[in-house]
Scaffold this motif. Structure first.
Motif, PDB file in Angstrom:
ATOM      1  N   PHE A  45      -4.763   6.821  13.923  1.00  0.00           N
ATOM      2  CA  PHE A  45      -4.043   7.158  12.628  1.00  0.00           C
ATOM      3  C   PHE A  45      -3.179   6.020  11.861  1.00  0.00           C
ATOM      4  CE2 PHE A  45      -0.101   9.716  11.030  1.00  0.00           C
ATOM      5  CZ  PHE A  45      -0.841  10.027   9.883  1.00  0.00           C
ATOM      6  N   LYS A  46      -3.483   5.587  10.820  1.00  0.00           N
ATOM      7  CA  LYS A  46      -2.809   4.444  10.486  1.00  0.00           C
ATOM      8  C   LYS A  46      -1.842   4.762   9.224  1.00  0.00           C
ATOM      9  CE  LYS A  46      -5.226   1.583  12.231  1.00  0.00           C
ATOM     10  NZ  LYS A  46      -6.208   0.432  11.793  1.00  0.00           N
ATOM     11  N   GLY A  47      -1.927   6.050   8.672  1.00  0.00           N
ATOM     12  CA  GLY A  47      -0.844   6.473   7.613  1.00  0.00           C
ATOM     13  C   GLY A  47      -1.398   7.508   6.671  1.00  0.00           C
ATOM     14  N   MET A  48      -1.040   7.342   5.439  1.00  0.00           N
ATOM     15  CA  MET A  48      -1.429   8.259   4.302  1.00  0.00           C
ATOM     16  C   MET A  48      -1.363   7.658   3.043  1.00  0.00           C
ATOM     17  SD  MET A  48       1.190  11.324   4.799  1.00  0.00           S
ATOM     18  CE  MET A  48       3.190  11.016   4.586  1.00  0.00           C
ATOM     19  N   LEU A  49      -2.220   7.992   2.108  1.00  0.00           N
ATOM     20  CA  LEU A  49      -2.222   7.529   1.024  1.00  0.00           C
ATOM     21  C   LEU A  49      -1.520   8.598  -0.035  1.00  0.00           C
ATOM     22  CD1 LEU A  49      -3.181   5.747  -1.448  1.00  0.00           C
ATOM     23  CD2 LEU A  49      -5.231   6.932  -1.412  1.00  0.00           C
ATOM     24  N   ASP A  50      -0.767   8.490  -0.712  1.00  0.00           N
ATOM     25  CA  ASP A  50      -0.054   9.173  -2.023  1.00  0.00           C
ATOM     26  C   ASP A  50      -0.677   9.190  -3.052  1.00  0.00           C
ATOM     27  OD1 ASP A  50       1.578  10.382  -3.786  1.00  0.00           O
ATOM     28  OD2 ASP A  50       3.618   9.303  -3.063  1.00  0.00           O
ATOM     29  N   ARG A  83      -0.857  10.733  -5.755  1.00  0.00           N
ATOM     30  CA  ARG A  83      -0.281  10.793  -7.157  1.00  0.00           C
ATOM     31  C   ARG A  83       0.129   9.447  -7.666  1.00  0.00           C
ATOM     32  NH1 ARG A  83       4.277  14.791  -5.222  1.00  0.00           N
ATOM     33  NH2 ARG A  83       3.961  13.251  -3.522  1.00  0.00           N
ATOM     34  N   ASN A  84       0.588   8.559  -6.769  1.00  0.00           N
ATOM     35  CA  ASN A  84       1.097   7.168  -7.338  1.00  0.00           C
ATOM     36  C   ASN A  84       0.243   5.998  -6.689  1.00  0.00           C
ATOM     37  OD1 ASN A  84       2.236   6.779  -4.888  1.00  0.00           O
ATOM     38  ND2 ASN A  84       4.144   7.336  -5.736  1.00  0.00           N
ATOM     39  N   GLU A  85      -0.727   6.218  -5.775  1.00  0.00           N
ATOM     40  CA  GLU A  85      -1.623   5.248  -5.155  1.00  0.00           C
ATOM     41  C   GLU A  85      -0.755   4.241  -4.344  1.00  0.00           C
ATOM     42  OE1 GLU A  85      -4.757   3.374  -7.309  1.00  0.00           O
ATOM     43  OE2 GLU A  85      -6.053   5.028  -6.893  1.00  0.00           O
ATOM     44  N   GLN A  86       0.227   4.984  -3.515  1.00  0.00           N
ATOM     45  CA  GLN A  86       0.956   3.975  -2.711  1.00  0.00           C
ATOM     46  C   GLN A  86       0.385   4.518  -1.280  1.00  0.00           C
ATOM     47  OE1 GLN A  86       5.035   3.264  -2.862  1.00  0.00           O
ATOM     48  NE2 GLN A  86       4.310   1.924  -4.351  1.00  0.00           N
ATOM     49  N   PHE A  87       0.279   3.528  -0.482  1.00  0.00           N
ATOM     50  CA  PHE A  87       0.078   3.785   1.022  1.00  0.00           C
ATOM     51  C   PHE A  87       1.330   3.691   1.986  1.00  0.00           C
ATOM     52  CE2 PHE A  87      -1.304   2.561   5.367  1.00  0.00           C
ATOM     53  CZ  PHE A  87      -2.203   3.537   5.526  1.00  0.00           C
ATOM     54  N   VAL A  88       1.391   4.738   2.565  1.00  0.00           N
ATOM     55  CA  VAL A  88       2.398   5.153   3.368  1.00  0.00           C
ATOM     56  C   VAL A  88       2.237   4.805   4.796  1.00  0.00           C
ATOM     57  CG1 VAL A  88       4.529   6.645   4.159  1.00  0.00           C
ATOM     58  CG2 VAL A  88       3.201   6.993   1.832  1.00  0.00           C
ATOM     59  N   PRO A  89       2.574   3.556   5.450  1.00  0.00           N
ATOM     60  CA  PRO A  89       2.107   2.858   6.857  1.00  0.00           C
ATOM     61  C   PRO A  89       2.704   3.881   8.025  1.00  0.00           C
ATOM     62  CG  PRO A  89       2.928   1.341   5.499  1.00  0.00           C
ATOM     63  CD  PRO A  89       3.453   2.704   4.671  1.00  0.00           C
ATOM     64  N   PHE A  90       1.869   4.007   9.054  1.00  0.00           N
ATOM     65  CA  PHE A  90       2.345   4.870  10.283  1.00  0.00           C
ATOM     66  C   PHE A  90       2.433   3.912  11.264  1.00  0.00           C
ATOM     67  CE2 PHE A  90       1.389   6.790  14.288  1.00  0.00           C
ATOM     68  CZ  PHE A  90       2.301   7.719  14.461  1.00  0.00           C
ATOM     69  N   ALA A  91       3.780   3.677  11.784  1.00  0.00           N
ATOM     70  CA  ALA A  91       4.001   2.772  13.045  1.00  0.00           C
ATOM     71  C   ALA A  91       3.868   3.470  14.090  1.00  0.00           C
ATOM     72  CB  ALA A  91       5.306   1.769  12.878  1.00  0.00           C
ATOM     73  N   LYS A  92       3.230   3.161  15.170  1.00  0.00           N
ATOM     74  CA  LYS A  92       2.924   3.893  16.443  1.00  0.00           C
ATOM     75  C   LYS A  92       4.381   3.843  17.144  1.00  0.00           C
ATOM     76  CE  LYS A  92      -1.891   3.800  17.255  1.00  0.00           C
ATOM     77  NZ  LYS A  92      -2.300   3.261  15.943  1.00  0.00           N
ATOM     78  N   LYS A  93       5.018   3.002  17.067  1.00  0.00           N
ATOM     79  CA  LYS A  93       6.393   3.077  17.867  1.00  0.00           C
ATOM     80  C   LYS A  93       7.271   4.157  17.179  1.00  0.00           C
ATOM     81  CE  LYS A  93       8.392  -1.181  15.862  1.00  0.00           C
ATOM     82  NZ  LYS A  93       7.110  -1.549  15.010  1.00  0.00           N
ATOM     83  N   GLY A  94       7.111   4.450  15.776  1.00  0.00           N
ATOM     84  CA  GLY A  94       7.678   5.336  14.988  1.00  0.00           C
ATOM     85  C   GLY A  94       8.957   5.804  15.381  1.00  0.00           C
ATOM     86  N   SER A  95       9.226   6.947  16.056  1.00  0.00           N
ATOM     87  CA  SER A  95      10.520   7.504  16.561  1.00  0.00           C
ATOM     88  C   SER A  95      11.343   6.815  17.721  1.00  0.00           C
ATOM     89  CB  SER A  95      10.448   8.871  16.821  1.00  0.00           C
ATOM     90  OG  SER A  95       9.712   9.093  18.064  1.00  0.00           O
ATOM     91  N   ASP A  96      10.636   5.867  18.431  1.00  0.00           N
ATOM     92  CA  ASP A  96      11.162   5.305  19.625  1.00  0.00           C
ATOM     93  C   ASP A  96      11.940   3.931  19.256  1.00  0.00           C
ATOM     94  OD1 ASP A  96      10.180   7.184  21.051  1.00  0.00           O
ATOM     95  OD2 ASP A  96       8.460   6.262  21.322  1.00  0.00           O
ATOM     96  N   SER A  97      11.779   3.562  17.924  1.00  0.00           N
ATOM     97  CA  SER A  97      12.562   2.362  17.487  1.00  0.00           C
ATOM     98  C   SER A  97      13.415   2.566  16.350  1.00  0.00           C
ATOM     99  CB  SER A  97      11.366   1.411  17.121  1.00  0.00           C
ATOM    100  OG  SER A  97      11.054   1.472  15.645  1.00  0.00           O
ATOM    101  N   ASP A  98      14.514   1.707  16.110  1.00  0.00           N
ATOM    102  CA  ASP A  98      15.335   1.918  15.091  1.00  0.00           C
ATOM    103  C   ASP A  98      14.854   1.473  13.818  1.00  0.00           C
ATOM    104  OD1 ASP A  98      17.491   2.506  16.806  1.00  0.00           O
ATOM    105  OD2 ASP A  98      18.043   0.598  17.305  1.00  0.00           O
ATOM    106  N   GLU A  99      13.559   0.582  13.802  1.00  0.00           N
ATOM    107  CA  GLU A  99      13.097   0.580  12.462  1.00  0.00           C
ATOM    108  C   GLU A  99      12.591   1.708  11.878  1.00  0.00           C
ATOM    109  OE1 GLU A  99      11.822  -1.972  15.382  1.00  0.00           O
ATOM    110  OE2 GLU A  99      13.952  -2.143  15.156  1.00  0.00           O
TER     111      GLU A  99
END
Length: 532
Positions: free
Chosen positions: A178-183, A185-201
């Protein structure tokens, strides 16, 4: 200058979250609160100590089992809108509580586990939404785990729910890929970071799908595959139409991982943009049908839930009032339609899970808590004039009937009072047989009896024993008064009264109801009843 009730109502979004147990509803609830700025740290629902008060699952048995068995309300202000999130019980034994909560919602978020799709309880809850014409937003959760093919999930929504799914995003892979998802409606890619909720970023900011930055997240093959799948799904799906959504024919589909706080911001933005504000509600005034509009001057509302002992330090009882019109101010007097009693609402509460604060004012779409001592019941209609009645909230015939007795016979009187309190909350149905001193309690599922025993022990210090009752079915009687009395006299051993003193026939089997019904054709044996 203060704004009008109509303008305030227009910025309300009151929605419920429905799902099968384990689909991730509590995690999504918490992350919506996080996205809306109502809590500061993900994981607060599972945290210990002081953070415990941010929970939506606050009852002891819920904490132990990790399930929601009582609906909570959480209010938060975000980007100019006021969101009222109604958390519903996920467990099927509490479907009646969920049904009542949905009467107070203007929209619902249906959470699906990406690996499991539509499960039986989801289907049941969806049917309730359909009955009430509640528009549904779909959130396909747990995309960071192995999932079904998303196109198959859309097909399942279309075939099992007869809803047109309109994906607003499209996922790039699932599980470890899983790498993220494509919006879409506006052709923007929303990236998924595996560390996600465990980091401040958190997760990286969206990037242009056809821009140079995309190479940081997708290799050319992955980009090509995502583009091809997105084109396929857009050709196969109807484009999102807000009108069809509001009419209940279409559901916008969002993807994400609640646990990793991915896709939640997009879901909240979608609710703000597309979920409806409060609408006019059907009612009866002086025997004549009418409609109550959110901008009407008179303050009106209905009680959809009563919860006792939310604060263990105070033996309180809170009625959850969904406001349907007017500008409510603290200290107002409201009348209860069916009893004519007048209440001075001096300490109305706005909820944040089990935390609370005084509500100085509230508008249509808001849910306020009114502390009271048994004055308000589920289904009560309140208004300034006291002449308005909203459609009642039904009680359904229980599926399991059991006798209940207290271990200490000296506490029998306390048991009566405690059971009446739980019945007024809608936790259980209480039947008092005409002959004999036993109480018969009814519930939809076994877990309700465990919750009952737990609450009777903790809140009322009563140790109780449930035993098999000689009955398996309960039906409310309807018909001419003389016919009902004649029937009741001939079946005294099987007659009981409910908490409203309505006559109830307790049968040993469904066959017996059919047999007796043939012999007494003037009597109706009702599976549900609305409080008058």
């Amino acid at each position: 200058m203060s704004t009008s009730p109509a303008a305030e109502a227009a910025r309300r979004r009151t929605f419920a979250i429905i799902s099968h147990p384990d689909a991730g509803k509590t995690t999504l609830t918490e992350n919506l609160l996080l996205a809306g700025g109502a809590i500061r740290a993900a994981g607060a629902v599972r945290a210990r100590g002081e953070n415990r008060r941010t929970r939506s699952d606050w009852m002891k048995i819920e904490r132990e089992r990790g399930i929601s068995v009582s609906a909570s309300v959480m209010t938060f202000d975000h980007e100019g809108l006021m969101f009222n999130l109604l958390d519903t019980p996920g467990h099927e034994d509490f479907s009646e509580d969920t049904y009542r909560t949905l009467t107070a919602a203007d929209a619902a978020v249906m959470v699906l586990d990406a690996a499991k799709g539509i499960e039986p309880q989801t289907l049941k809850l969806f049917e309730v939404c359909r009955l009430r014409d509640i528009p549904i937003v779909t959130f396909i959760n747990k995309m960071d785990r192995e999932a079904q093919d998303p196109i198959e999930l859309l097909d399942e929504i279309a075939s099992k729910l007869a809803l047109d799914p309109a994906p607003l995003f499209w996922p790039a892979g699932s599980g470890g890929r899983f790498k993220g998802m494509l919006d879409l409606r506006n052709e923007q890619f929303v990236p998924f970071a595996k560390k996600g909720s465990d980091s401040d970023e958190g997760h990286p900011a969206p990037v242009a799908f056809r821009g140079n930055a995309i190479v940081s997240y997708l290799d050319p093959d992955e980009q090509g595959e995502l583009e091809e799948n997105a084109m396929l799904v857009q050709e196969a799906s109807k484009p999102f139409d807000p009108k069809a959504f509001l009419e209940g024919h279409m559901t916008p589909v969002f993807f994400g991982s609640a646990l990793r706080h991915f896709g939640v911001d997009q879901l909240l933005a979608g609710l703000g943009a597309y979920a409806p504000p409060p609408k006019a509600v059907a009612a009866v005034r002086g025997g004549e049908p009418t409609h109550v509009a959110p901008g009407d001057k008179e303050v009106t509302g209905f009680v959809f839930k009563v919860q006792a002992n939310m604060d263990p330090n105070h033996r309180d009882r809170i009625a959850f009032l969904r406001l349907t019109s007017g500008r409510f101010n603290r200290g107002m007097k409201l009348k209860v339609q069916n009893t004519g009693r007048q209440l001075s609402v001096n300490a109305p509460i706005m909820f944040f899970a089990s935390d609370r604060e005084l509500a100085e004012e509230a508008f249509a779409g808001d849910v306020i808590g009114i502390p009271n001592h048994g004055v308000l019941r589920v289904g009560d209609s309140l208004s300034e004039s006291g002449t308005l009645r909203f459609a009642g909230l039904p009680n359904f015939a229980p599926e399991i009937l059991q006798r209940v007795r207290v271990k200490d016979p000296l506490k029998a009187k306390h048991l009566k009072k405690a059971l009446e309190g739980l019945a007024e909350e809608g936790v259980t149905q209480l039947f008092r047989p005409v002959i004999g001193a036993d109480f018969i309690v009814g519930a939809v599922g076994q877990l309700q009896f465990e919750v009952m025993a737990d609450r009777l022990a903790n809140e009322y210090q009563l140790e109780v024993i449930f035993e098999a009752a000689p009955y398996s079915e309960a039906r409310w009687l309807s018909g001419e008064k003389a016919d009902v009395e004649d029937f009741a006299n001939k079946h005294k051993g099987a007659m009981a009264t409910d908490i409203d003193d309505q006559p109830v026939f307790l049968a040993k089997s469904a066959w017996e109801i059919g047999y007796v019904g043939e012999r007494f054709p003037k009597i109706g044996f009702e599976r549900s009843k609305e409080r008058a």
